[in-house]
Design a protein around this motif. Structure first.
Motif, PDB file in Angstrom:
ATOM      1  N   LEU A   1       0.820  -1.220   0.000  1.00 33.39           N
ATOM      2  CA  LEU A   1       0.000   0.000   0.000  1.00 33.39           C
ATOM      3  C   LEU A   1       0.858   1.277   0.000  1.00 33.39           C
ATOM      4  O   LEU A   1       0.344   2.376   0.187  1.00 33.39           O
ATOM      5  N   THR A   2       2.154   1.107  -0.174  1.00 32.19           N
ATOM      6  CA  THR A   2       3.108   2.228  -0.213  1.00 32.19           C
ATOM      7  C   THR A   2       2.894   3.203   0.956  1.00 32.19           C
ATOM      8  O   THR A   2       2.609   4.386   0.778  1.00 32.19           O
ATOM      9  N   CYS A   3       2.991   2.652   2.149  1.00 27.45           N
ATOM     10  CA  CYS A   3       2.898   3.512   3.336  1.00 27.45           C
ATOM     11  C   CYS A   3       3.977   3.056   4.324  1.00 27.45           C
ATOM     12  O   CYS A   3       4.700   2.094   4.064  1.00 27.45           O
ATOM     13  N   ASN A   4       4.049   3.749   5.447  1.00 28.86           N
ATOM     14  CA  ASN A   4       5.023   3.380   6.470  1.00 28.86           C
ATOM     15  C   ASN A   4       4.447   2.257   7.337  1.00 28.86           C
ATOM     16  O   ASN A   4       3.241   2.237   7.603  1.00 28.86           O
ATOM     17  N   VAL A   5       5.302   1.357   7.824  1.00 28.26           N
ATOM     18  CA  VAL A   5       4.803   0.241   8.655  1.00 28.26           C
ATOM     19  C   VAL A   5       4.000   0.736   9.866  1.00 28.26           C
ATOM     20  O   VAL A   5       3.051   0.079  10.293  1.00 28.26           O
ATOM     21  N   SER A   6       4.373   1.901  10.384  1.00 28.51           N
ATOM     22  CA  SER A   6       3.706   2.394  11.594  1.00 28.51           C
ATOM     23  C   SER A   6       2.263   2.832  11.324  1.00 28.51           C
ATOM     24  O   SER A   6       1.476   3.014  12.246  1.00 28.51           O
ATOM     25  N   GLU A   7       1.934   3.007  10.057  1.00 28.99           N
ATOM     26  CA  GLU A   7       0.567   3.460   9.733  1.00 28.99           C
ATOM     27  C   GLU A   7      -0.442   2.309   9.707  1.00 28.99           C
ATOM     28  O   GLU A   7      -1.644   2.542   9.690  1.00 28.99           O
ATOM     29  N   ILE A   8       0.036   1.084   9.669  1.00 31.27           N
ATOM     30  CA  ILE A   8      -0.891  -0.065   9.678  1.00 31.27           C
ATOM     31  C   ILE A   8      -1.275  -0.342  11.131  1.00 31.27           C
ATOM     32  O   ILE A   8      -0.419  -0.630  11.972  1.00 31.27           O
ATOM     33  N   LYS A   9      -2.552  -0.230  11.431  1.00 35.38           N
ATOM     34  CA  LYS A   9      -3.043  -0.431  12.806  1.00 35.38           C
ATOM     35  C   LYS A   9      -3.859  -1.726  12.871  1.00 35.38           C
ATOM     36  O   LYS A   9      -4.355  -2.210  11.849  1.00 35.38           O
ATOM     37  N   LYS A  10      -4.072  -2.193  14.100  1.00 35.30           N
ATOM     38  CA  LYS A  10      -4.918  -3.372  14.374  1.00 35.30           C
ATOM     39  C   LYS A  10      -4.508  -4.596  13.543  1.00 35.30           C
ATOM     40  O   LYS A  10      -5.375  -5.293  13.009  1.00 35.30           O
ATOM     41  N   MET A  11      -3.208  -4.831  13.431  1.00 36.39           N
ATOM     42  CA  MET A  11      -2.753  -6.009  12.677  1.00 36.39           C
ATOM     43  C   MET A  11      -2.653  -7.185  13.649  1.00 36.39           C
ATOM     44  O   MET A  11      -1.695  -7.270  14.430  1.00 36.39           O
TER      45      MET A  11
ATOM     46  N   ASN B   1       2.776   0.288  28.180  1.00 41.88           N
ATOM     47  CA  ASN B   1       2.228   1.602  27.820  1.00 41.88           C
ATOM     48  C   ASN B   1       0.783   1.462  27.358  1.00 41.88           C
ATOM     49  O   ASN B   1       0.446   0.505  26.645  1.00 41.88           O
ATOM     50  N   GLU B   2      -0.038   2.444  27.738  1.00 38.70           N
ATOM     51  CA  GLU B   2      -1.444   2.407  27.343  1.00 38.70           C
ATOM     52  C   GLU B   2      -1.553   2.344  25.811  1.00 38.70           C
ATOM     53  O   GLU B   2      -0.839   3.064  25.107  1.00 38.70           O
ATOM     54  N   THR B   3      -2.436   1.497  25.323  1.00 32.27           N
ATOM     55  CA  THR B   3      -2.615   1.361  23.873  1.00 32.27           C
ATOM     56  C   THR B   3      -3.330   2.597  23.324  1.00 32.27           C
ATOM     57  O   THR B   3      -4.335   3.044  23.900  1.00 32.27           O
ATOM     58  N   GLU B   4      -2.809   3.140  22.242  1.00 36.07           N
ATOM     59  CA  GLU B   4      -3.448   4.339  21.651  1.00 36.07           C
ATOM     60  C   GLU B   4      -4.847   3.965  21.181  1.00 36.07           C
ATOM     61  O   GLU B   4      -5.101   2.823  20.769  1.00 36.07           O
ATOM     62  N   SER B   5      -5.755   4.936  21.244  1.00 34.64           N
ATOM     63  CA  SER B   5      -7.130   4.637  20.863  1.00 34.64           C
ATOM     64  C   SER B   5      -7.175   4.262  19.371  1.00 34.64           C
ATOM     65  O   SER B   5      -6.430   4.801  18.566  1.00 34.64           O
ATOM     66  N   GLY B   6      -8.003   3.297  19.028  1.00 33.38           N
ATOM     67  CA  GLY B   6      -8.108   2.855  17.633  1.00 33.38           C
ATOM     68  C   GLY B   6      -7.046   1.845  17.238  1.00 33.38           C
ATOM     69  O   GLY B   6      -6.893   1.526  16.070  1.00 33.38           O
ATOM     70  N   ASN B   7      -6.314   1.349  18.213  1.00 28.90           N
ATOM     71  CA  ASN B   7      -5.303   0.356  17.865  1.00 28.90           C
ATOM     72  C   ASN B   7      -5.411  -0.833  18.817  1.00 28.90           C
ATOM     73  O   ASN B   7      -6.158  -0.794  19.817  1.00 28.90           O
ATOM     74  N   CYS B   8      -4.728  -1.903  18.528  1.00 24.46           N
ATOM     75  CA  CYS B   8      -4.573  -3.031  19.457  1.00 24.46           C
ATOM     76  C   CYS B   8      -3.274  -3.724  19.068  1.00 24.46           C
ATOM     77  O   CYS B   8      -2.657  -3.361  18.065  1.00 24.46           O
ATOM     78  N   PHE B   9      -2.829  -4.660  19.873  1.00 26.96           N
ATOM     79  CA  PHE B   9      -1.590  -5.371  19.527  1.00 26.96           C
ATOM     80  C   PHE B   9      -1.811  -6.865  19.652  1.00 26.96           C
ATOM     81  O   PHE B   9      -2.841  -7.319  20.155  1.00 26.96           O
TER      82      PHE B   9
ATOM     83  N   ALA C   1      -7.427  -5.127   9.896  1.00 31.64           N
ATOM     84  CA  ALA C   1      -6.298  -4.186   9.887  1.00 31.64           C
ATOM     85  C   ALA C   1      -6.715  -2.893   9.193  1.00 31.64           C
ATOM     86  O   ALA C   1      -7.539  -2.899   8.271  1.00 31.64           O
ATOM     87  N   LEU C   2      -6.133  -1.768   9.654  1.00 34.54           N
ATOM     88  CA  LEU C   2      -6.536  -0.451   9.152  1.00 34.54           C
ATOM     89  C   LEU C   2      -5.337   0.358   8.663  1.00 34.54           C
ATOM     90  O   LEU C   2      -4.242   0.259   9.235  1.00 34.54           O
ATOM     91  N   LEU C   3      -5.577   1.148   7.636  1.00 29.45           N
ATOM     92  CA  LEU C   3      -4.637   2.205   7.232  1.00 29.45           C
ATOM     93  C   LEU C   3      -5.468   3.481   7.139  1.00 29.45           C
ATOM     94  O   LEU C   3      -6.464   3.520   6.396  1.00 29.45           O
ATOM     95  N   ASN C   4      -5.080   4.496   7.893  1.00 29.67           N
ATOM     96  CA  ASN C   4      -5.859   5.744   7.942  1.00 29.67           C
ATOM     97  C   ASN C   4      -7.344   5.477   8.191  1.00 29.67           C
ATOM     98  O   ASN C   4      -8.207   6.037   7.493  1.00 29.67           O
ATOM     99  N   ASN C   5      -7.621   4.568   9.135  1.00 30.70           N
ATOM    100  CA  ASN C   5      -9.002   4.220   9.499  1.00 30.70           C
ATOM    101  C   ASN C   5      -9.800   3.546   8.396  1.00 30.70           C
ATOM    102  O   ASN C   5     -11.007   3.424   8.500  1.00 30.70           O
ATOM    103  N   GLN C   6      -9.126   3.145   7.345  1.00 31.86           N
ATOM    104  CA  GLN C   6      -9.833   2.417   6.282  1.00 31.86           C
ATOM    105  C   GLN C   6      -9.366   0.975   6.287  1.00 31.86           C
ATOM    106  O   GLN C   6      -8.202   0.685   6.575  1.00 31.86           O
ATOM    107  N   SER C   7     -10.281   0.083   5.942  1.00 29.99           N
ATOM    108  CA  SER C   7      -9.944  -1.339   5.956  1.00 29.99           C
ATOM    109  C   SER C   7      -8.843  -1.643   4.938  1.00 29.99           C
ATOM    110  O   SER C   7      -8.954  -1.300   3.753  1.00 29.99           O
ATOM    111  N   VAL C   8      -7.800  -2.285   5.414  1.00 28.05           N
ATOM    112  CA  VAL C   8      -6.698  -2.700   4.541  1.00 28.05           C
ATOM    113  C   VAL C   8      -7.217  -3.624   3.444  1.00 28.05           C
ATOM    114  O   VAL C   8      -6.795  -3.564   2.288  1.00 28.05           O
ATOM    115  N   SER C   9      -8.182  -4.431   3.810  1.00 26.76           N
ATOM    116  CA  SER C   9      -8.751  -5.390   2.867  1.00 26.76           C
ATOM    117  C   SER C   9      -9.335  -4.653   1.651  1.00 26.76           C
ATOM    118  O   SER C   9      -9.097  -5.024   0.499  1.00 26.76           O
TER     119      SER C   9
END
Ligand code: NAX
Length: 333
Positions: free
Chosen positions: A175-185, A259-267, A202-210
């Motif tokens: 998706l030509t983005c930085n690894v840190s931009e992929i959330k909820k993987m 560290n507290e998980t940032e909102s909109g993310n999980c690990f 998984a999300l990129l900029n709050n949009q479904s990676v799928s």
């Protein structure tokens, strides 16, 4: 807030250990805390840790506290806050005169080690100690250790962060983005080739990676198998299993728990199933996790699993149940 933290690392003279241990004291993973290290090895190689201790001292780490090394795990465990259980017997090695090739043999041998280590953690570790199992078969080793520890206030996990990081890297390239931009993987299931890398949540900029990838053929023929088989690909290319990436993933997991998980993310890590997402209770399964502002590690329960995801997850659950069956004599809870 505690200013000092005690961290136990097993397999400290191994290749992951060499990459992991310096970065535990570099001021990033535990912030400003002073880190007291307790390094554990088997008797045959424990003396090598003197060299590692010398290098740590020579590395100018202002956050480095004490360094102890030993082959006595119980002694190392006393009042420890974190346990990074990296040491285990790898497949292919000759152990007690027998070449260990079958997964069932590996499960039994490493399982025995994790019974002893689990008991010591339950008895001597801090009441709220966190335990990350890296040594394979990680999920089932963690299940055995947790049962032996029999201390519900301690938090046992098995590492799936490396698989999640591998998945992020592939998606970021696509998706030509930085690894840190992929959330909820999230990696669901077992840390084995049956794991399921969940590209649908998984999300990129709050949009479904799928939706952004929009290429099911690439997902099925490239993405999922490449994440599942990446460990083998690294072995084929490097002649040795992943080490620096595995160490980084262990550090990322510790950081995510501290560290507290940032909102909109999980690990991603495997934890004991309480029946969330209809995963059978009593196995260590990869789940979406978050760390709360009070430091609790919780399963995130509001993701949707598609039919495809469910059937992939079911395959991994079946494998975890069969591993559990193979070590049932070691589950001493
Ligand atoms: P190495 O063989 O380089 O090091 C393992 C070290 O563990 C050795 O020095 C050995 O003496 C020590 N050890 C064995 N039994 C021990 C015990 N009872 N107490 C203390 N130390 C003990 O392996 P390395 O490449 O560092 O990998 C370590 C483990 O990580 C392996 O089981 C490997 O399969 C596993 N991995 C897990 C990953 C994951 O994502 N969960 C990925 C990377 C890695 O493959």
């Amino acid at each position: 807030m505690k200013k000092e933290i005690k961290v136990v690392v097993t397999g400290a003279a191994g290749q992951i250990g060499y990459s992991l241990i310096p970065r535990l004291v570099d001021g990033n993973t535990f912030g400003n805390k002073t880190v007291n290290l307790s390094l554990v090895e088997i008797p045959q190689v424990v003396s090598k840790l003197e060299g590692l201790a010398m290098e740590l001292e020579d590395s100018y780490f202002p956050n480095l506290g004490s360094i102890n090394y030993t082959d006595n795990f119980s002694e190392a465990s006393r009042d420890a806050d974190w346990f990074l259980l990296v040491g285990s017997i790898p497949r292919g090695i000759v152990y007690n005169g027998k070449k260990i090739e079958e997964r069932s043999d590996l499960l039994q041998i490493n399982g025995g080690i994790f019974v002893e280590q689990g008991k010591a953690i339950g008895e001597f570790g801090n009441q709220n100690a966190k335990v990350l199992v890296v040594g394979n078969p990680a999920n089932t080793n963690a299940l055995i250790g947790r049962a032996a520890a029999n201390n519900p206030s301690q938090n046992w996990m098995a590492m799936t962060m490396l698989d999640a990081n591998r998945a992020k890297s592939m998606l970021a390239k696509k998706l030509t983005c930085n690894v840190s931009e992929i959330k909820k993987m999230i990696i669901w299931g077992n840390h084995s080739p049956t794991m399921y890398p969940d590209y649908e949540n998984a999300l990129l900029n709050n949009q479904s990676v799928s939706k952004l990838v929009n290429d099911e053929d690439w997902i099925d023929s490239k993405f999922i198998p490449s994440v599942q088989q990446r460990g083998k690909a690294v072995i084929d290319a490097r002649g040795a299993s992943s080490a620096t990436s595995a160490a980084k993933a262990a550090l990322d997991t510790v950081y995510a728990c501290e560290n507290e998980t940032e909102s909109g993310n999980c690990f991603s890590a495997a934890v004991y199933s309480d029946g969330a997402y209809d995963v059978p209770k009593g196995i260590m399964c990869g789940f979406p996790l978050m760390t709360t502002s009070s430091g609790e590690i919780e399963i995130v329960r509001d993701l949707n699993l598609s039919e495809k995801a469910r059937s992939r997850l079911d395959v991994s659950i079946a494998e975890l149940l069969s591993e559990k069956e193979a070590v049932k004599d070691l589950l001493t809870e």
